[in-house]
Design an enzyme around this catalytic site. Structure first.
Site, PDB file in Angstrom:
ATOM      1  N   HIS A 215       0.778  -1.191  -0.097  1.00  0.00           N
ATOM      2  CA  HIS A 215      -0.124   0.173  -0.013  1.00  0.00           C
ATOM      3  C   HIS A 215       0.802   1.393  -0.007  1.00  0.00           C
ATOM      4  O   HIS A 215       0.438   2.460   0.544  1.00  0.00           O
ATOM      5  CB  HIS A 215      -0.886  -0.050   1.151  1.00  0.00           C
ATOM      6  CG  HIS A 215      -1.764  -1.162   1.344  1.00  0.00           C
ATOM      7  ND1 HIS A 215      -2.973  -1.253   0.451  1.00  0.00           N
ATOM      8  CD2 HIS A 215      -1.718  -2.245   1.851  1.00  0.00           C
ATOM      9  CE1 HIS A 215      -3.784  -2.291   0.850  1.00  0.00           C
ATOM     10  NE2 HIS A 215      -3.069  -2.953   1.711  1.00  0.00           N
TER      11      HIS A 215
ATOM     12  N   ASN B   7     -10.163  -3.233   1.794  1.00  0.00           N
ATOM     13  CA  ASN B   7     -10.032  -3.287   0.198  1.00  0.00           C
ATOM     14  C   ASN B   7     -11.186  -2.854  -0.504  1.00  0.00           C
ATOM     15  O   ASN B   7     -12.227  -3.205  -0.056  1.00  0.00           O
ATOM     16  CB  ASN B   7      -9.302  -4.717  -0.088  1.00  0.00           C
ATOM     17  CG  ASN B   7      -7.928  -4.798   0.640  1.00  0.00           C
ATOM     18  OD1 ASN B   7      -7.151  -3.831   0.815  1.00  0.00           O
ATOM     19  ND2 ASN B   7      -7.611  -6.401   0.695  1.00  0.00           N
TER      20      ASN B   7
ATOM     21  N   TYR C 229       0.366  -4.718  11.600  1.00  0.00           N
ATOM     22  CA  TYR C 229      -0.174  -3.167  11.156  1.00  0.00           C
ATOM     23  C   TYR C 229       0.402  -2.429  12.170  1.00  0.00           C
ATOM     24  O   TYR C 229       1.196  -1.381  11.838  1.00  0.00           O
ATOM     25  CB  TYR C 229      -1.536  -3.042  11.057  1.00  0.00           C
ATOM     26  CG  TYR C 229      -2.182  -3.566   9.591  1.00  0.00           C
ATOM     27  CD1 TYR C 229      -2.011  -4.643   9.050  1.00  0.00           C
ATOM     28  CD2 TYR C 229      -2.446  -2.490   8.598  1.00  0.00           C
ATOM     29  CE1 TYR C 229      -2.223  -5.072   7.715  1.00  0.00           C
ATOM     30  CE2 TYR C 229      -2.831  -2.857   7.323  1.00  0.00           C
ATOM     31  CZ  TYR C 229      -2.982  -4.020   6.980  1.00  0.00           C
ATOM     32  OH  TYR C 229      -3.164  -4.205   5.493  1.00  0.00           O
TER      33      TYR C 229
END
Length: 496
Positions: A64, A137, A347
């Protein structure tokens, strides 16, 4: 600093200074010996400028990396308080400030916006009970259901370690030998794999989450954000053309639409499933490669996300924004989805590496309020570090705790079992939804032909053995599909 105060922090005194605040007489002059002599090390302003310039770039996201974003708000439009005690969803009309970031997955920071790739669709909601992140997504499924495959999968979608080039053999070798990915492959190589900017695509949680009530009872949910602008995609030829003409098309399109007052919006829906339904369902609700049929689990509307303000500074507000599916609030919990469980760690960990351990102090990441005097120190601590307060749970300090319901003791989540190596086998069930998607494409003019050509144009560069394995994979979806891809691919391979 509150997210709403980011743009109110400009200095009132604009006298040019060095980084330590010392006024600079001439910022375009350097100290040196005579007209042509060497520079002086004592010239702090010059040394500081160069040293900071050398450090301007932070690590780009591993995935990303290329993205754009904007600010806005989420408004509750329909009551779902019967499903959750989440405060920001407590009443119709309640609004919550938000920031969103859209991204490609596999490309580097300078890659084209129109590349064939899934798209990230992340939203940070600044609720009164903490930041709640939707890390979605634009596709409802993904390539994996086993988190240990994720680093391997991403490596095959990036660059060959020897040539530093994108490698079709790596790409298709992974997919054809990990065939649970077929549903996502079918989506990616349809025209949905090249969306027309970010305003014209949907967002999906993909993962199963839980909406929890005050008594601890819950339902499993999947969240959908459906574009109010309608879905619009590039064809393969159009996406390649746009990559050459304007590789920043999506970034420009979003920014200019908001500047024109055409504020993009998405309607939020939720699908729900009870624990009892999950236990009896024909596949695991924790399987990221499959969707919940909407005929069995219909969409229920609950809100609207609107983006109405562009960032003032891209680096501060888009590059430094940090999302994580572990950023949850009371009334919303993670499920036992193994890929989601892995992301809960991964994350925040990548943000600690990329932005530092105190990344939550960056204004765009700041919650509306926080108090955790045990979490101290670390690089770039800039907020006073809780002053003289004890850095442990002190009996001398009154500390409030949440009175919200804790984890339910429902028998559905009393996990019992042996430690095992989790590596589910691929079965014919993994091709059912991919086959249904192929049937849907057959009802849309030209979409099947586009799909075959999209695959063939990429697959033709792969090794012959990998090509044959890939034909067999598509043949499990539909024998005619496998044959059509083989004919088109081998024809392209002869030309190369």
């Amino acid at each position: 600093m509150s997210p709403t105060q980011i743009h109110d922090s400009q200095p009132t005194d604009t006298t040019y200074t060095a980084s330590n605040g010392c006024p600079v007489l001439n910022p375009r002059a350097s100290e040196r010996i005579g007209q042509d002599g060497p520079l002086l090390l004592q010239d702090f302003h010059l040394i500081d400028l160069l040293a900071h310039f050398d450090r301007e770039r932070i690590p780009e996201r591993v995935v990303h990396a290329k993205g754009c974003g904007a600010f806005g708000e989420f408004e509750v439009t329909d009551d779902i308080s019967d499903l959750t005690c989440a405060d920001f969803l407590s009443k119709v009309g309640k609004k919550t400030k938000a920031v969103a970031r859209f991204s490609t997955v596999g490309g580097e920071k300078a890659s084209p916006d129109s590349a064939r790739d899934p798209r990230g669709f992340s939203v940070k909601l600044y609720t009164d009970e903490g930041n709640y992140d939707w890390v979605f997504n634009n596709t409802p499924v993904f390539f994996i259901r086993d988190p240990s495959k994720f680093p391997m999968f991403i490596h095959t979608q990036k660059r060959n370690p020897q040539t530093n080039l994108k490698d079709a053999t790596m790409f298709w070798d992974y997919l054809s030998t990990n065939q649970e990915s077929i549903h996502q492959v079918m989506t990616l190589f349809s025209d949905r794999g090249t969306p027309y900017g970010v305003r014209h695509m949907h967002g999906y949680s993909g993962h199963t989450y839980k909406l929890v009530k005050a008594d601890g009872s819950f339902v499993y949910v999947q969240i959908h954000l459906r574009s109010d602008q309608g879905v619009k995609n590039f064809t393969q030829d159009e996406s390649v053309k746009m990559a050459g003409e304007n590789p920043d098309f999506s970034t420009q399109d979003l920014f200019e639409a908001i500047e024109r007052g055409e504020h993009p919006s998405w309607t939020a829906y939720v699908q729900t499933m009870t624990p009892e339904q999950a236990e009896k369902f024909r596949f695991s609700v924790f399987d990221l490669t499959k969707v919940w049929p909407q005929k069995e689990f219909p969409l229920r509307k609950f809100g609207k996300l609107t983006l109405n303000k562009n960032p003032e500074n891209y680096f501060a507000e888009v590059e430094q924004v940090a999302f994580s599916p572990s950023h949850l609030v009371p009334g919303i919990e993670a499920s036992a989805d193994p890929v989601l469980q892995s992301r809960l760690f991964s994350y925040p960990d990548t943000q600690r590496h990329r932005l530092g351990p105190n990344y939550e102090q960056i204004p765009v990441n700041c919650p509306l309020r926080s108090f955790n005097p045990v979490q101290r120190d670390g690089a770039m601590r800039v907020d006073g570090n809780y002053g003289s307060l004890p850095n442990y749970q002190s009996s001398f300090m009154k500390m409030g705790y949440s009175r919200r319901a804790g984890v339910s003791s429902d028998k559905h989540e009393n996990w019992v079992g042996k430690a095992i190596l989790y590596s589910p086998e691929v079965t014919d069930d993994d091709f059912v939804q991919a086959r249904e998607l192929w049937n849907v494409l057959g009802k849309q003019k030209g979409q099947r032909d586009n799909f075959v050509q999209n695959v063939a144009g990429h697959l033709c560069a792969a090794h012959p053995t990998v090509r044959r394995n890939t034909y067999a994979m598509f043949g499990r979806v539909d024998s005619g599909l496998g044959s059509a891809i083989e004919r088109a691919t081998e024809k392209n391979a002869l030309k190369n």
